[in-house]
Design a protein around this motif. Structure first.
Motif, short mmCIF file in Angstrom:
data_model
loop_
_atom_site.label_atom_id
_atom_site.label_comp_id
_atom_site.label_asym_id
_atom_site.label_seq_id
_atom_site.Cartn_x
_atom_site.Cartn_y
_atom_site.Cartn_z
N LEU A 205 83.63 -45.01 1.04
CA LEU A 205 83.72 -45.08 2.40
C LEU A 205 83.14 -43.98 3.01
N VAL A 206 82.41 -43.01 2.32
CA VAL A 206 81.90 -41.99 2.79
C VAL A 206 80.54 -42.39 3.53
N ASP A 207 79.68 -43.24 3.26
CA ASP A 207 78.46 -43.74 3.89
C ASP A 207 78.82 -44.13 5.45
N GLU A 208 79.88 -44.85 5.66
CA GLU A 208 80.10 -45.61 6.75
C GLU A 208 80.21 -44.46 7.85
N VAL A 209 81.10 -43.44 7.59
CA VAL A 209 81.25 -42.39 8.22
C VAL A 209 79.63 -41.35 8.54
N LEU A 210 79.17 -41.09 7.35
CA LEU A 210 77.73 -40.41 7.60
C LEU A 210 76.75 -41.29 8.39
N GLN A 211 76.90 -42.67 8.30
CA GLN A 211 76.14 -43.26 9.01
C GLN A 211 76.22 -43.41 10.58
N VAL A 212 77.46 -43.30 10.94
CA VAL A 212 77.92 -42.82 12.40
C VAL A 212 77.42 -41.80 13.02
N MET A 213 77.55 -40.58 11.83
CA MET A 213 77.12 -39.48 12.25
C MET A 213 75.59 -39.08 12.50
N SER A 214 74.94 -40.04 11.57
CA SER A 214 73.66 -39.94 11.74
C SER A 214 73.06 -40.50 13.16
N GLU A 215 73.66 -41.68 13.51
CA GLU A 215 73.36 -42.10 14.64
C GLU A 215 73.72 -41.39 15.97
N LEU A 216 74.72 -40.83 15.94
CA LEU A 216 75.07 -39.76 16.98
C LEU A 216 74.00 -38.70 16.79
N ALA A 217 73.70 -38.17 15.73
CA ALA A 217 72.52 -36.97 15.62
C ALA A 217 71.37 -37.75 16.07
N ALA A 218 70.93 -39.04 16.06
CA ALA A 218 69.70 -39.43 16.60
C ALA A 218 69.63 -39.67 17.95
N GLU A 219 71.04 -39.90 18.44
CA GLU A 219 71.15 -39.71 20.04
C GLU A 219 70.95 -38.51 20.52
N GLY A 220 71.05 -37.29 19.84
CA GLY A 220 70.88 -36.03 20.46
C GLY A 220 72.13 -35.34 20.63
N LEU A 221 73.05 -35.95 20.15
CA LEU A 221 74.28 -35.04 20.36
C LEU A 221 74.22 -33.79 19.60
N THR A 222 74.65 -32.86 20.14
CA THR A 222 74.63 -31.42 19.36
C THR A 222 75.97 -31.16 18.43
N MET A 223 75.73 -30.97 17.21
CA MET A 223 76.73 -31.05 16.06
C MET A 223 76.71 -30.07 15.39
N VAL A 224 78.02 -29.38 14.65
CA VAL A 224 77.76 -28.43 13.65
C VAL A 224 78.82 -29.23 12.71
#
Ligand code: ADP
Length: 274
Positions: A205-224
């Motif tokens: 189930l890890v990848d589905e969450v990482l995938q969402v986070m990658s998409e947010l990153a690609a949209e330019g969201l500031t993330m720590v």
């Protein structure tokens, strides 16, 4: 929307001059002890607008404690945490006294800083949709139609729209975490903190969450992101911070820290986990 969990995309926005520009969060000489054990021993950190900062390091190095101080969920003994120049949690007054900021000041800052936890922390007695509209309702800035539309938009983004009327216990861990991400996004945070968001999940189930986070990153969201997922840190983060024993040992662009670490401790850690 179906999620493609086969591959974590490399965000194309990666900057040629990473770790520059507008500073959103800044930590100066932060110290923190639990009893007699000092777990943060003078941490400095900067997070710039639009970047993804991955915090990596061995267990017990202080990563979770540090990220929790960024929105004052964890107290500090000395040093500063600043959100856009304003003290988060603690400030030094004009008379030189070191004290907590007011509840009002803290609430205002926390509205701008979203947080996603290891254990999802959804409200168990609320549906998915109610979980997401809870904070916006509390803020009272939007009509209820606008709130619902926004909530559905966020759910669509994480691929969970069709589950809107379910309760958390009816969802897998990965689905719960995606809802938790949508919930944090619903108040349009300026920066999102992720504390080991996949470490409580079954491996499949890890990848589905990482995938969402990658998409947010690609949209330019500031993330720590505090993470043990080295592939995510390497492929998605702009800036990687390696912590060990309560200090930042080394930091730099992901490619530099992973391909050409400067410190022996970083090398040893990467050899062990890669
Ligand atoms: P990491 O996230 O890198 O694994 P943590 O920040 O969770 O590290 O923990 C750093 C150290 O602080 C560990 O030795 C841990 O046992 C200790 N610690 C964390 N939280 C508490 C607490 N609430 N009370 C006492 N010790 C704590």
């Amino acid at each position: 929307a179906a999620l493609n969990t086969d591959v974590i995309p490399v965000p194309s926005r990666r900057s040629a001059t990473p770790h520059t520009g507008e500073v959103v969060l800044q930590v100066n000489d932060e110290r923190k002890s639990f009893g007699t054990t000092e777990v943060l021993k003078g941490v400095d950190l900067k997070v710039h607008k639009g970047e993804v900062v991955a915090v990596i390091g061995p267990s017990g190095s202080g990563k979770t404690t540090m990220i929790r101080t960024l929105n004052a969920m964890e107290s500090i003994d000395s040093g500063q945490v600043l959100y856009r120049g304003q003290p988060v949690g603690y400030k030094t007054t004009s008379s030189g006294e070191y004290k907590t900021v007011s509840d009002k000041e803290l609430a205002r800052t926390r509205e701008r800083i979203g947080m996603v936890f290891q254990q999802f922390n959804l409200f168990p007695h609320m549906t998915v949709l109610e979980n997401i509209t809870f904070a916006p309702k509390y803020q009272g800035k939007q009509t209820s139609d606008a709130m619902k539309k926004n909530a559905l938009d966020q759910l669509r983004k994480v691929g969970m729209e069709s589950h809107k009327d379910k309760y958390p216990h009816q969802l897998s861990g990965g689905q719960q975490q995606r809802v938790a991400i949508a919930r944090a996004l619903a108040v349009s945070p300026d920066v999102m903190l992720f504390d080991e968001p996949t470490s409580a999940l079954d491996p499949e189930l890890v990848d589905e969450v990482l995938q969402v986070m990658s998409e947010l990153a690609a949209e330019g969201l500031t993330m720590v992101v505090v993470t043990h997922e080295m592939r995510f840190a390497r492929e998605v983060a702009d800036w990687v911070v390696f912590m060990d024993k309560g200090v930042v040992v080394e930091e730099g662009p992901a490619t530099q820290v992973f391909d050409n670490p400067k410190h022996e401790r970083t090398k040893r850690f990467l050899t062990r986990v890669m």
